[in-house]
Design an enzyme around this catalytic site. Structure first.
Site, short mmCIF file in Angstrom:
data_model
loop_
_atom_site.label_atom_id
_atom_site.label_comp_id
_atom_site.label_asym_id
_atom_site.label_seq_id
_atom_site.Cartn_x
_atom_site.Cartn_y
_atom_site.Cartn_z
N ARG A 7 -6.70 52.05 -34.65
CA ARG A 7 -5.76 51.41 -33.73
C ARG A 7 -6.40 51.21 -32.37
O ARG A 7 -7.09 52.10 -31.85
CB ARG A 7 -4.48 52.25 -33.60
CG ARG A 7 -3.73 52.31 -34.91
CD ARG A 7 -2.27 52.73 -34.77
NE ARG A 7 -1.72 52.92 -36.10
CZ ARG A 7 -1.24 51.95 -36.88
NH1 ARG A 7 -1.20 50.70 -36.42
NH2 ARG A 7 -0.78 52.20 -38.09
N ASP A 8 -6.17 50.03 -31.79
CA ASP A 8 -6.70 49.73 -30.45
C ASP A 8 -6.05 50.68 -29.45
O ASP A 8 -4.85 50.95 -29.49
CB ASP A 8 -6.39 48.27 -30.08
CG ASP A 8 -7.24 47.79 -28.92
OD1 ASP A 8 -8.11 46.94 -29.14
OD2 ASP A 8 -7.02 48.27 -27.78
N ILE A 9 -6.85 51.16 -28.50
CA ILE A 9 -6.37 52.11 -27.51
C ILE A 9 -5.39 51.45 -26.52
O ILE A 9 -4.59 52.13 -25.88
CB ILE A 9 -7.59 52.73 -26.76
CG1 ILE A 9 -7.24 54.09 -26.19
CG2 ILE A 9 -8.13 51.79 -25.71
CD1 ILE A 9 -8.46 54.86 -25.71
N ASN A 44 -13.91 38.35 -30.58
CA ASN A 44 -14.35 37.79 -29.31
C ASN A 44 -15.86 37.91 -29.21
O ASN A 44 -16.41 38.98 -29.42
CB ASN A 44 -13.70 38.55 -28.15
CG ASN A 44 -12.20 38.35 -28.09
OD1 ASN A 44 -11.71 37.23 -28.31
ND2 ASN A 44 -11.44 39.40 -27.81
N HIS A 74 -16.43 43.55 -33.74
CA HIS A 74 -15.12 44.04 -34.18
C HIS A 74 -14.17 42.87 -34.31
O HIS A 74 -14.25 41.88 -33.58
CB HIS A 74 -14.56 45.09 -33.21
CG HIS A 74 -14.53 44.64 -31.78
ND1 HIS A 74 -15.65 44.64 -30.98
CD2 HIS A 74 -13.52 44.15 -31.02
CE1 HIS A 74 -15.33 44.18 -29.79
NE2 HIS A 74 -14.04 43.87 -29.77
N HIS A 91 -10.13 41.96 -34.27
CA HIS A 91 -8.79 42.41 -33.90
C HIS A 91 -7.82 41.92 -34.98
O HIS A 91 -7.77 40.71 -35.26
CB HIS A 91 -8.35 41.80 -32.57
CG HIS A 91 -9.20 42.16 -31.39
ND1 HIS A 91 -8.78 43.04 -30.42
CD2 HIS A 91 -10.44 41.75 -31.02
CE1 HIS A 91 -9.72 43.16 -29.49
NE2 HIS A 91 -10.74 42.37 -29.83
P1 5GP Z 1 -13.01 43.01 -26.94
O1 5GP Z 1 -12.47 42.75 -25.56
O2 5GP Z 1 -14.46 43.47 -26.87
O3 5GP Z 1 -12.79 41.92 -27.92
O4 5GP Z 1 -12.14 44.22 -27.51
C1 5GP Z 1 -12.42 45.55 -27.25
C2 5GP Z 1 -11.17 46.31 -27.62
O5 5GP Z 1 -11.51 47.66 -27.80
C3 5GP Z 1 -10.08 46.27 -26.55
O6 5GP Z 1 -8.89 45.74 -27.11
C4 5GP Z 1 -9.95 47.73 -26.12
O7 5GP Z 1 -8.60 48.09 -25.83
C5 5GP Z 1 -10.49 48.47 -27.32
N1 5GP Z 1 -11.14 49.74 -27.00
C6 5GP Z 1 -12.11 49.95 -26.07
N2 5GP Z 1 -12.52 51.22 -26.10
C7 5GP Z 1 -11.80 51.83 -27.07
C8 5GP Z 1 -11.79 53.18 -27.59
O8 5GP Z 1 -12.52 54.07 -27.14
N3 5GP Z 1 -10.92 53.45 -28.58
C9 5GP Z 1 -10.09 52.48 -29.12
N4 5GP Z 1 -9.27 52.87 -30.10
N5 5GP Z 1 -10.08 51.21 -28.67
C10 5GP Z 1 -10.93 50.88 -27.66
#
Ligand code: 5GP
Ligand code: ZN
Length: 117
Positions: free
Chosen positions: A32-34, A90, A103, A105
């Site tokens: 799950r996203d944080i 992204n 990753h 989403h």
């Molecule tokens: P991006 O912006 O690179 O596409 O997405 C990165 C995602 O990773 C963001 O939605 C952010 O909330 C999530 N995220 C970043 N660090 C962590 C973490 O340590 N744990 C979790 N579960 N999600 C994370």
């Protein structure tokens, strides 16, 4: 398994940083996203380090297929298979990539806009 030092998602895959893991196999981990942006917001990552869409190679095909299959199964378990969901990666600055471990989403549980902002 190739890991990158200081990569937060490699640490989650290795169990060195806590996350709510919803699926894991030899190739993919989903958690799950944080900072969730929808009622369901799950990240799916290859277990080995790949920086992003620009970096994966033919040898990563099995992991990428496993991510798609896992995303579909997780959507079903989350109860959003029929209502709909979005699977998005992204890449780079203009897309707002902030973690440089590839990753996807998985977002669902609410009505989303198109095109994304
Ligand atoms: P991006 O912006 O690179 O596409 O997405 C990165 C995602 O990773 C963001 O939605 C952010 O909330 C999530 N995220 C970043 N660090 C962590 C973490 O340590 N744990 C979790 N579960 N999600 C994370
Ligand atoms: Zn990594």
């Amino acid at each position: 398994m190739t890991q990158s030092p200081d990569c937060p998602f490699c640490r989650i895959v290795a169990g060195q940083v806590l996350a709510t893991i919803v699926y894991k196999d030899d190739l993919v981990t989903a958690f799950r996203d944080i900072n969730p942006q929808a009622p369901t917001h799950i990240l799916l990552v290859p277990n080995h380090h790949v920086a992003g869409m620009n970096e994966f190679a033919e040898g990563d095909a099995n992991a990428l297929t496993a991510i798609l299959l896992a995303a579909r199964e997780i959507a079903r378990k989350e109860g959003i298979a029929d209502s709909g969901y979005r699977l998005v990666a992204n890449q780079g600055r203009d897309a707002g990539q902030s973690v440089f471990h590839l990753h996807f989403h998985l977002l669902g549980g609410r009505r989303m806009k198109w095109p994304p902002g």
